[in-house]
Design a protein around this motif. Structure first.
Motif, PDB file in Angstrom:
ATOM      1  N   THR A  10     -31.534   5.197 -27.901  1.00 40.61           N
ATOM      2  CA  THR A  10     -30.218   4.936 -28.448  1.00 40.61           C
ATOM      3  C   THR A  10     -29.253   4.810 -27.276  1.00 40.61           C
ATOM      4  N   THR A  11     -28.006   4.475 -27.558  1.00 36.29           N
ATOM      5  CA  THR A  11     -27.043   4.289 -26.482  1.00 36.29           C
ATOM      6  C   THR A  11     -26.633   5.629 -25.881  1.00 36.29           C
ATOM      7  N   SER A  12     -26.202   5.574 -24.626  1.00 37.63           N
ATOM      8  CA  SER A  12     -25.599   6.716 -23.949  1.00 37.63           C
ATOM      9  C   SER A  12     -24.194   6.326 -23.524  1.00 37.63           C
ATOM     10  N   SER A  13     -23.463   7.268 -22.962  1.00 38.18           N
ATOM     11  CA  SER A  13     -22.106   6.957 -22.492  1.00 38.18           C
ATOM     12  C   SER A  13     -22.133   5.994 -21.308  1.00 38.18           C
ATOM     13  N   GLU A  14     -23.300   5.846 -20.666  1.00 37.22           N
ATOM     14  CA  GLU A  14     -23.418   4.938 -19.521  1.00 37.22           C
ATOM     15  C   GLU A  14     -23.986   3.579 -19.913  1.00 37.22           C
ATOM     16  N   SER A  15     -24.343   3.420 -21.182  1.00 32.78           N
ATOM     17  CA  SER A  15     -24.926   2.153 -21.616  1.00 32.78           C
ATOM     18  C   SER A  15     -23.922   1.018 -21.493  1.00 32.78           C
ATOM     19  N   ILE A  16     -24.338  -0.063 -20.856  1.00 35.25           N
ATOM     20  CA  ILE A  16     -23.558  -1.295 -20.882  1.00 35.25           C
ATOM     21  C   ILE A  16     -23.992  -2.061 -22.120  1.00 35.25           C
ATOM     22  N   ILE A  17     -23.053  -2.291 -23.019  1.00 36.56           N
ATOM     23  CA  ILE A  17     -23.371  -2.922 -24.291  1.00 36.56           C
ATOM     24  C   ILE A  17     -23.404  -4.437 -24.099  1.00 36.56           C
ATOM     25  N   GLY A  18     -24.461  -5.036 -24.606  1.00 32.98           N
ATOM     26  CA  GLY A  18     -24.659  -6.463 -24.429  1.00 32.98           C
ATOM     27  C   GLY A  18     -24.198  -7.273 -25.616  1.00 32.98           C
ATOM     28  N   PHE A  19     -25.150  -7.858 -26.350  1.00 29.91           N
ATOM     29  CA  PHE A  19     -24.824  -8.842 -27.378  1.00 29.91           C
ATOM     30  C   PHE A  19     -24.489  -8.169 -28.708  1.00 29.91           C
ATOM     31  N   GLU A  20     -23.334  -8.508 -29.238  1.00 35.66           N
ATOM     32  CA  GLU A  20     -22.911  -8.087 -30.569  1.00 35.66           C
ATOM     33  C   GLU A  20     -23.410  -9.067 -31.623  1.00 35.66           C
ATOM     34  N   ASP A  21     -23.402 -10.355 -31.304  1.00 33.21           N
ATOM     35  CA  ASP A  21     -23.851 -11.360 -32.254  1.00 33.21           C
ATOM     36  C   ASP A  21     -24.383 -12.565 -31.496  1.00 33.21           C
ATOM     37  N   LEU A  22     -25.136 -13.397 -32.223  1.00 36.61           N
ATOM     38  CA  LEU A  22     -25.795 -14.559 -31.633  1.00 36.61           C
ATOM     39  C   LEU A  22     -25.812 -15.663 -32.674  1.00 36.61           C
ATOM     40  N   PHE A  23     -25.532 -16.895 -32.247  1.00 34.13           N
ATOM     41  CA  PHE A  23     -25.581 -18.041 -33.152  1.00 34.13           C
ATOM     42  C   PHE A  23     -26.133 -19.234 -32.389  1.00 34.13           C
ATOM     43  N   LEU A  24     -27.045 -19.979 -33.032  1.00 32.61           N
ATOM     44  CA  LEU A  24     -27.674 -21.120 -32.385  1.00 32.61           C
ATOM     45  C   LEU A  24     -27.340 -22.412 -33.109  1.00 32.61           C
ATOM     46  N   THR A  25     -27.018 -23.450 -32.351  1.00 33.39           N
ATOM     47  CA  THR A  25     -27.048 -24.822 -32.831  1.00 33.39           C
ATOM     48  C   THR A  25     -28.259 -25.477 -32.162  1.00 33.39           C
ATOM     49  N   ASN A  26     -28.471 -26.752 -32.411  1.00 34.90           N
ATOM     50  CA  ASN A  26     -29.566 -27.437 -31.724  1.00 34.90           C
ATOM     51  C   ASN A  26     -29.229 -27.772 -30.288  1.00 34.90           C
ATOM     52  N   ASP A  27     -27.960 -27.595 -29.894  1.00 29.03           N
ATOM     53  CA  ASP A  27     -27.522 -27.962 -28.552  1.00 29.03           C
ATOM     54  C   ASP A  27     -27.137 -26.775 -27.682  1.00 29.03           C
ATOM     55  N   ALA A  28     -26.837 -25.625 -28.286  1.00 29.55           N
ATOM     56  CA  ALA A  28     -26.291 -24.526 -27.487  1.00 29.55           C
ATOM     57  C   ALA A  28     -26.542 -23.193 -28.172  1.00 29.55           C
ATOM     58  N   ILE A  29     -26.348 -22.140 -27.382  1.00 29.06           N
ATOM     59  CA  ILE A  29     -26.449 -20.758 -27.843  1.00 29.06           C
ATOM     60  C   ILE A  29     -25.078 -20.124 -27.666  1.00 29.06           C
ATOM     61  N   TYR A  30     -24.594 -19.461 -28.706  1.00 28.07           N
ATOM     62  CA  TYR A  30     -23.306 -18.787 -28.637  1.00 28.07           C
ATOM     63  C   TYR A  30     -23.532 -17.288 -28.798  1.00 28.07           C
ATOM     64  N   GLY A  31     -22.965 -16.516 -27.880  1.00 32.69           N
ATOM     65  CA  GLY A  31     -23.151 -15.082 -27.937  1.00 32.69           C
ATOM     66  C   GLY A  31     -21.856 -14.319 -27.754  1.00 32.69           C
ATOM     67  N   LEU A  32     -21.671 -13.277 -28.582  1.00 28.43           N
ATOM     68  CA  LEU A  32     -20.574 -12.331 -28.399  1.00 28.43           C
ATOM     69  C   LEU A  32     -21.099 -11.193 -27.535  1.00 28.43           C
ATOM     70  N   VAL A  33     -20.516 -11.000 -26.363  1.00 27.85           N
ATOM     71  CA  VAL A  33     -21.028 -10.032 -25.392  1.00 27.85           C
ATOM     72  C   VAL A  33     -19.922  -9.053 -25.012  1.00 27.85           C
ATOM     73  N   TRP A  34     -20.242  -7.745 -25.089  1.00 30.93           N
ATOM     74  CA  TRP A  34     -19.279  -6.732 -24.660  1.00 30.93           C
ATOM     75  C   TRP A  34     -19.190  -6.671 -23.139  1.00 30.93           C
ATOM     76  N   GLY A  35     -20.297  -6.391 -22.478  1.00 28.15           N
ATOM     77  CA  GLY A  35     -20.315  -6.324 -21.014  1.00 28.15           C
ATOM     78  C   GLY A  35     -19.582  -5.132 -20.433  1.00 28.15           C
ATOM     79  N   VAL A  36     -19.403  -4.062 -21.240  1.00 25.73           N
ATOM     80  CA  VAL A  36     -18.717  -2.855 -20.768  1.00 25.73           C
ATOM     81  C   VAL A  36     -19.536  -1.636 -21.191  1.00 25.73           C
ATOM     82  N   GLU A  37     -19.281  -0.504 -20.530  1.00 24.44           N
ATOM     83  CA  GLU A  37     -19.926   0.735 -20.938  1.00 24.44           C
ATOM     84  C   GLU A  37     -19.381   1.175 -22.293  1.00 24.44           C
ATOM     85  N   ARG A  38     -20.196   1.922 -23.024  1.00 21.52           N
ATOM     86  CA  ARG A  38     -19.865   2.249 -24.412  1.00 21.52           C
ATOM     87  C   ARG A  38     -18.482   2.876 -24.592  1.00 21.52           C
ATOM     88  N   PRO A  39     -18.044   3.842 -23.744  1.00 22.30           N
ATOM     89  CA  PRO A  39     -16.715   4.426 -23.967  1.00 22.30           C
ATOM     90  C   PRO A  39     -15.571   3.424 -23.839  1.00 22.30           C
TER      91      PRO A  39
END
Length: 357
Positions: free
Chosen positions: A269-298
């Motif tokens: 599970t996550t810790s206080s030091e975890s860097i959170i990555g992808f919240e959501d992902l969506f694909l078209t036939n041409d591209a990938i769209y991602g919601l990314v936090w990129g920060v530690e959990r706190p």
């Protein structure tokens, strides 16, 4: 704070409920982590509110079917899916009740649109796949779904995605990471068992690539993309009738995590030091769209996920600047972006996003 809470169900995965965690970060592996996601272009988007009256509780997935937007939001809802008109956000109807009966769910872990205009939802606890016919739902023509019970699985199956007349299954250990399940004879085949070596411990590798992961198929069914919540690992797989083959992987942030005490097999599970990555992902036939936090959990309380566009080699090609903290996103064939998220006062709303001139 832009977001006062961030999906408590991601702190506790599936039906594993734990009160005490033992602190454990990943061991250094041979993988070199990029430490950031940098896109070549940045674009500012302006929002048009389509619907702010619907009482969203935790919008996990957003889908587009022709003139419709469909949101999977089942956290505090009696029904799990909600249909809106794409042009103006008018709410049309909800479907997919919670319960134990036909077409009902306890917990949906994956929801995806299909090439034939239907939606596949999978409940891992009931081992139930339900494929909804949206036209029949709109016309109130019953039965409006087909239901399958997954049998003969070599391990716990967490997600199911429709592929032609079969389903691509996602498992949780090296007996089956991905594989094809044929509902006609209830057998698994073309099993894929490789995992990225994020840790020296096999069970950690399995868990890290399963914890709140998003796995999506491209509309043409040729590519599967997996994106992790802990660390933000992005994997792209080529798909054909012979199975899956890894095309490429991007390792953005080193996974840092806790162990769930008493869980067998070992779970993370996550810790206080975890860097959170992808919240959501969506694909078209041409591209990938991602919601990314990129920060530690706190830091999540005072930040918001950033929207990125990736190409099908996993390269970030564009980032977007928005004023809203999105939790789910969808992109139309013409590139129009839709999302559900919170504004600065914590109000959920369904929006369309266009380029700022």
């Amino acid at each position: 704070a832009i977001i006062g809470f961030y999906k408590m169900k991601k702190i506790v995965s599936f039906s594993i409920i734990v009160a005490v965690f033992c602190n454990q970060c990943s061991r250094q592996s041979a993988i070199t982590y990029e430490g950031t996601i940098t896109a070549g272009k940045t674009e500012r988007l302006l929002s048009t509110v389509l619907n702010k009256s619907f009482l969203f509780s935790s919008p996990e997935d957003m889908m587009i079917l022709d003139s419709l937007l469909i949101v999977h939001d089942s956290y505090q809802q009696a029904e799990c899916f909600h249909i809106f008109r794409k042009s103006d956000g008018t709410f049309i109807k909800s479907f997919g009740r919670k319960g134990r009966g036909p077409g009902e769910f306890m917990d949906i872990n994956s929801a995806n649109t299909n090439y034939n205009g239907s939606i596949t939802a999978y409940d891992p606890n009931y081992k139930k796949i339900v494929v909804f016919d949206i036209i029949d739902i709109l016309q109130d023509r019953k039965p409006y779904f087909k239901e399958y019970t997954v049998t003969n699985a070599p391990n716990f199956i967490t997600q199911m995605l429709l592929y032609k007349d079969e389903f691509i299954a996602k498992g949780n250990d090296d007996k089956l990471r991905y594989g094809f399940w044929d509902p006609t004879n209830e057998t698994f085949h073309n099993i894929y068992t490789d995992y990225p070596q994020l840790s020296n411990e096999d069970e950690d590798n399995w868990a890290l690539t399963e914890y709140a992961v998003k796995a999506k198929l491209s509309p043409d069914g040729k590519t599967l993309v997996s994106a992790t919540y802990i660390g933000g690992i992005l994997e792209l797989f080529d798909i054909d009738d012979n199975g899956l083959k890894l095309r490429t992987a991007r390792f953005f942030f080193e996974p840092r995590y806790n162990y769930a005490q008493g869980a067998k097999p070992r779970w993370v599970t996550t810790s206080s030091e975890s860097i959170i990555g992808f919240e959501d992902l969506f694909l078209t036939n041409d591209a990938i769209y991602g919601l990314v936090w990129g920060v530690e959990r706190p830091q999540m309380e005072n930040s918001m996920p950033q929207l990125f566009c990736f190409d099908f080699d996993g390269n970030p090609v564009k980032s977007y600047i928005l004023n809203d903290a999105l939790e789910s996103v969808a992109v139309d064939d013409d590139g129009t972006i839709y999302g559900v998220g919170c504004d600065s006062v914590g109000q959920y709303k369904l929006c369309k996003y266009i380029t700022s001139k």
